[in-house]
Design an enzyme around this catalytic site. Structure first.
Site, PDB file in Angstrom:
ATOM      1  N   ASN A 148       7.049  45.509 -77.934  1.00 19.74           N
ATOM      2  CA  ASN A 148       7.641  44.189 -77.754  1.00 19.74           C
ATOM      3  C   ASN A 148       6.736  43.126 -78.358  1.00 19.74           C
ATOM      4  O   ASN A 148       5.512  43.201 -78.221  1.00 19.74           O
ATOM      5  CB  ASN A 148       7.822  43.895 -76.261  1.00 19.74           C
ATOM      6  CG  ASN A 148       8.537  45.015 -75.532  1.00 19.74           C
ATOM      7  OD1 ASN A 148       9.658  45.347 -75.849  1.00 19.74           O
ATOM      8  ND2 ASN A 148       7.862  45.609 -74.564  1.00 19.74           N
ATOM      9  N   HIS A 191      10.867  24.030 -84.507  1.00 15.96           N
ATOM     10  CA  HIS A 191       9.423  24.239 -84.447  1.00 15.96           C
ATOM     11  C   HIS A 191       8.986  24.408 -82.999  1.00 15.96           C
ATOM     12  O   HIS A 191       9.337  23.613 -82.143  1.00 15.96           O
ATOM     13  CB  HIS A 191       8.705  23.051 -85.096  1.00 15.96           C
ATOM     14  CG  HIS A 191       7.224  23.119 -84.951  1.00 15.96           C
ATOM     15  ND1 HIS A 191       6.497  22.123 -84.347  1.00 15.96           N
ATOM     16  CD2 HIS A 191       6.335  24.078 -85.302  1.00 15.96           C
ATOM     17  CE1 HIS A 191       5.222  22.462 -84.354  1.00 15.96           C
ATOM     18  NE2 HIS A 191       5.104  23.642 -84.929  1.00 15.96           N
ATOM     19  N   TYR A 195       6.525  49.746 -74.629  1.00 15.13           N
ATOM     20  CA  TYR A 195       5.596  48.636 -74.871  1.00 15.13           C
ATOM     21  C   TYR A 195       5.677  48.127 -76.316  1.00 15.13           C
ATOM     22  O   TYR A 195       4.717  47.575 -76.846  1.00 15.13           O
ATOM     23  CB  TYR A 195       4.155  49.018 -74.512  1.00 15.13           C
ATOM     24  CG  TYR A 195       4.050  49.653 -73.157  1.00 15.13           C
ATOM     25  CD1 TYR A 195       4.151  48.881 -72.000  1.00 15.13           C
ATOM     26  CD2 TYR A 195       3.881  51.028 -73.017  1.00 15.13           C
ATOM     27  CE1 TYR A 195       4.078  49.458 -70.744  1.00 15.13           C
ATOM     28  CE2 TYR A 195       3.804  51.615 -71.755  1.00 15.13           C
ATOM     29  CZ  TYR A 195       3.914  50.822 -70.633  1.00 15.13           C
ATOM     30  OH  TYR A 195       3.847  51.404 -69.384  1.00 15.13           O
ATOM     31  N   ASP A 253      11.893  46.397 -77.400  1.00 15.92           N
ATOM     32  CA  ASP A 253      12.326  47.789 -77.535  1.00 15.92           C
ATOM     33  C   ASP A 253      13.607  48.049 -76.749  1.00 15.92           C
ATOM     34  O   ASP A 253      14.101  47.189 -76.017  1.00 15.92           O
ATOM     35  CB  ASP A 253      11.205  48.745 -77.127  1.00 15.92           C
ATOM     36  CG  ASP A 253      10.773  48.630 -75.669  1.00 15.92           C
ATOM     37  OD1 ASP A 253      11.649  48.536 -74.780  1.00 15.92           O
ATOM     38  OD2 ASP A 253       9.559  48.669 -75.404  1.00 15.92           O
TER      39      ASP A 253
END
Length: 142
Positions: A132, A22, A130, A30
């Site tokens: 990600n 947790h 971008y 990418d």
């Protein structure tokens, strides 16, 4: 092969997801991301795009609901609120699995720093820039 388990989830990735606790975070990035440089633990998913990888992970991993922000995405350059098509797809995928969660944009260094601290980095072959995302693991309630 296992029943009901997305085949994108390799044995190594499944083991990692199960071992995470947790609050641990996993970055799914990418193909252009500097994965080797930023990863504490690196899992490659060559030939797999970001959204199928994200969908597979979210099919088995709970997202943390103890915190206000548990899903993060990279931004287009320094533009926090600009949404590229891949960002819309990330948001839609996360909403299907975790409708109560908001996908939070993190600009540049803040995103990179969080990835470096992540439990694991999963590098896809996603060609879009971008593309990600970071997920914070939650709990399975009794």
């Amino acid at each position: 092969m296992l029943k009901g388990i997305d085949p994108i989830l390799s044995p190594t990735l499944l083991s990692t997801l199960r071992a995470m606790g947790h609050g641990d975070e996993i970055a799914i990035v990418d193909g252009n991301y500097p994965g080797v440089e930023h990863a504490r633990r690196l899992i490659r998913l060559d030939g797999v795009a970001l959204i199928p990888a994200l969908n597979a992970v979210l099919s088995v991993m709970p997202i943390d609901d103890f915190v206000d922000e548990a899903i993060f995405r990279s931004t287009f350059r320094q533009e926090r609120d600009t949404l590229k098509p891949v960002h819309d797809e990330i948001i839609a995928c996360c909403a299907r699995h975790e409708p109560a969660q908001t996908v939070v944009p993190l600009v540049g260094a803040a995103f990179y720093d969080r990835v470096r601290a992540a439990h694991t980095l999963v590098q896809t072959s996603e060609p879009r820039l971008y593309a990600n995302v970071i997920l914070r693991k939650g709990v399975i309630y009794p």
